[in-house]
Design an enzyme around this catalytic site. Structure first.
Site, mmCIF file in Angstrom:
data_model
loop_
_atom_site.group_PDB
_atom_site.id
_atom_site.type_symbol
_atom_site.label_atom_id
_atom_site.label_comp_id
_atom_site.label_asym_id
_atom_site.label_seq_id
_atom_site.Cartn_x
_atom_site.Cartn_y
_atom_site.Cartn_z
ATOM 1 N N TYR A 273 14.705 -9.495 47.119
ATOM 2 C CA TYR A 273 13.256 -9.331 47.227
ATOM 3 C C TYR A 273 12.552 -10.599 46.761
ATOM 4 O O TYR A 273 11.778 -10.585 45.797
ATOM 5 C CB TYR A 273 12.779 -8.122 46.421
ATOM 6 C CG TYR A 273 13.043 -6.800 47.096
ATOM 7 C CD1 TYR A 273 12.246 -6.377 48.151
ATOM 8 C CD2 TYR A 273 14.092 -5.989 46.690
ATOM 9 C CE1 TYR A 273 12.483 -5.161 48.780
ATOM 10 C CE2 TYR A 273 14.334 -4.768 47.310
ATOM 11 C CZ TYR A 273 13.524 -4.361 48.351
ATOM 12 O OH TYR A 273 13.759 -3.166 48.979
ATOM 13 N N GLU A 526 18.877 2.198 57.311
ATOM 14 C CA GLU A 526 18.556 2.286 55.888
ATOM 15 C C GLU A 526 17.071 2.602 55.736
ATOM 16 O O GLU A 526 16.229 2.067 56.452
ATOM 17 C CB GLU A 526 18.881 0.979 55.160
ATOM 18 C CG GLU A 526 18.713 1.105 53.658
ATOM 19 C CD GLU A 526 19.316 -0.056 52.887
ATOM 20 O OE1 GLU A 526 19.713 0.149 51.729
ATOM 21 O OE2 GLU A 526 19.389 -1.164 53.437
#
Length: 569
Positions: A273, A526
């Protein structure tokens, strides 16, 4: 599936006064270098899986595209169940997702701090602070705009629980005014295992930002989340709301005073991230939420004074996500202008914010006629907004929410049109129509006739890329499943997951509406918490509208299934 060099991809195209720039980041080395765990898959195989082995069911799609009505109340109930499936920590007696159990009970122990709780972001077991905070911000924004509709649907308690599960964790993680624990677990070691969270053997190392290792982006987003949540709890729990606001103000001061990107302080997060947009959008985002929570001019002054230097009125954005907050800032600033909640010296800057907000809206509508090739958002043949191949649904759901909220702001102000780049005027009703169309696409009004909200409708993904959902429930079989044992016995199975991840919104189809329901196809199967969060508000609003439409036609209200648990689905 995701490995040490995989990424939750997010690129962005930002168009400013001097042209456009493209940035691309993923949880790893890039789109062309997706490494696969234990050598089980190669990027080429993944691309082959998505591009050549997908079958598009034209007949089913044609039926789905005819526009059957959706049960938005059922979708709302199921979306809130998903957050219970993502809980980390000691689960309460009221836990409805019965196939989950306690996990992460020693988080923070090595560092001498209690970091038990919070959410797993997706199908693994790392607690990433930035996307978790964005999830809570969007859940809170959903409640601020459409909380009455959530309450009317009987889901107020569950929605407040979903927000509080996150904010309780943030209170724990904010251990000092200038200290915030921003991650628990290590992505690299986590992705070498396929285990239930109840069996975790991977590192639970915790990472923080502080004065010496700043993280303005994660601290700013957490401030925004707690400020927004304080508004939600103001009536139901004023003491808790005050506590959240206190933490939000401290975190904003810390983020602004000690500026820096959190991925420069926490190297472990870079592959997963990374803050590609930097921290300036989060500082503006936090300030605009603190202004809404407190009404204090100092925060609006900040948003206005930093508008140019921080890019708030410079960047014209085509996406809104856990990393890129500019469009959200611009729409909230435009709201202040439309409502007249500003001083005279704020007006000209807020008008610039509004122009950029309408660039985003028009980009989604494909109505900008000036600004270059990247000025509008691509659409799939079935009408889905398309940003990029990795978890595209996050952009769809966030866009739907922003469009709906902006349409409401326009309606409240009595404004009937939006001005697009190039001068075209668009009816405000068209803005909401696109928002609703995106929600309906998610629920199955698409060429494949598949619902990308797991557990909703008759056809949805059965092989979600999710460790806990893909392995026999801990409560049914407490036999320990080792790090690699899950790969050997569960990951490669072609059968459906033993547990239905109800309410999850998966990554979704590609730019041609193709989708492969395969556990290895993590780019599409996902799910992430920030995919579902904005849809809580959308489902609630559309549920109320659908009831009003049925009442006008004299049609009996749609029956909503009583069942709410994953097992019953």
């Amino acid at each position: 599936m995701r490995a040490a060099a995989e990424g939750r991809a997010h690129a962005k195209t930002l168009t400013g006064g001097s042209g456009s720039s493209s940035f691309c980041a993923m949880r790893g080395a890039g789109f062309g270098a997706v490494a696969c765990l234990r050598g089980r898959m190669l990027a080429a195989a993944l691309l082959l899986l998505v591009s050549s082995s997908v079958v598009v069911f034209v007949d089913a799609g044609a039926a789905a595209m005819e526009g059957k009505g959706h049960n938005y109340g059922d979708a709302l109930r199921k979306s809130l169940l998903y957050f219970e499936a993502q809980r980390s920590g000691r689960l309460p007696h009221s836990q409805r997702v019965a196939w989950r159990d306690h996990s992460g009970l020693t988080d923070g122990l090595e560092q001498g701090v209690d970091l038990v709780g919070g959410y797993y972001d997706a199908g693994d077991h790392v607690k990433f602070g930035l996307p978790m905070a964005f999830t809570v911000t969007m859940l809170s924004w959903s409640m601020i705009e459409y909380g009455d509709d959530v309450e009317a649907a009987g889901e107020l308690g569950h929605a407040l629980e979903a927000i509080k599960w996150g904010t309780d964790y943030f209170i724990k993680a904010h251990t000092n005014p200038d200290e915030l624990w921003a991650e628990v677990g290590d992505g690299d070691t986590d992705h070498y295992c396929w285990q239930r969270p109840e069996d975790m053997t991977t590192s639970r190392q915790a990472y923080k930002v502080d004065r010496d290792r700043p993280g303005s982006d994660v601290a700013g987003e957490t401030a925004a989340a707690m400020a927004a949540a304080s508004i939600v709890f103001r009536k139901a729990n004023p003491h808790y709301a005050h506590l959240l606001l206190h933490h939000a103000q401290q975190l904003f001061e810390f983020a602004d005073k000690y500026r820096g990107k959190y991925d420069s302080s926490i190297a472990e997060v870079k592959s997963y991230y990374a803050s590609v947009s930097g921290y300036k959008d989060e500082l503006l985002w936090a300030a605009v939420w603190l202004h809404r929570a407190t009404g204090k001019d100092e925060y609006l002054d900040y948003v206005v004074d930093k508008a140019d230097g921080f890019g708030g009125t410079g960047w014209a954005i085509n996406e809104f996500s856990w990393d890129v907050k500019y469009a959200g800032v611009q729409i909230l600033a435009a709201r202040l202008l439309l409502r007249g909640e500003h001083s005279a010296h704020h007006r000209s800057t807020l008008e610039q914010y509004k122009a950029k907000a309408e660039h985003y809206v028009c980009a989604c509508l494909d109505r900008n006629t000036a600004g270059g090739a990247d000025t509008n958002v691509e659409r799939s043949p079935g009408g889905m907004l398309y940003i990029r191949q990795w978890n595209n649904m996050q952009y769809v759901t966030n866009a739907a929410f922003l469009l709906a909220a902006y349409a409401d702001y326009l309606a409240d102000a009595g404004v009937e049109t939006v001005t697009c780049a190039g001068g075209d005027a668009v009816e405000a009703g068209e803005v909401f129509a696109l928002a609703r169309a995106q929600v309906d696409y998610v629920l199955g009004t698409n060429p494949r006739g598949i619902s990308y909200l797991v557990g909703y409708g008759g056809k949805y993904p059965n092989r979600v890329h999710h460790r806990a959902a893909s392995i026999v429930p801990y409560k049914h079989s407490k036999e320990f499943i080792g790090c690699t044992q899950g790969f050997d016995h569960w990951f490669g199975r072609r059968s459906s997951n033993p547990n239905v991840l109800v309410g999850a919104i998966v990554g979704g189809p590609d730019r041609r509406d193709r989708f492969s329901d395969n556990r290895e196809n993590y780019m599409q199967t996902e799910a992430c918490t920030y995919n579902t969060a904005p849809m809580v508000g959308m489902f609630a609003k559309l549920n109320r509208m659908a009831q009003e439409e049925r009442a006008e036609k004299g049609v009996a209200p749609a029956r909503t299934p009583v069942t709410q648990t994953a097992a019953e689905v």
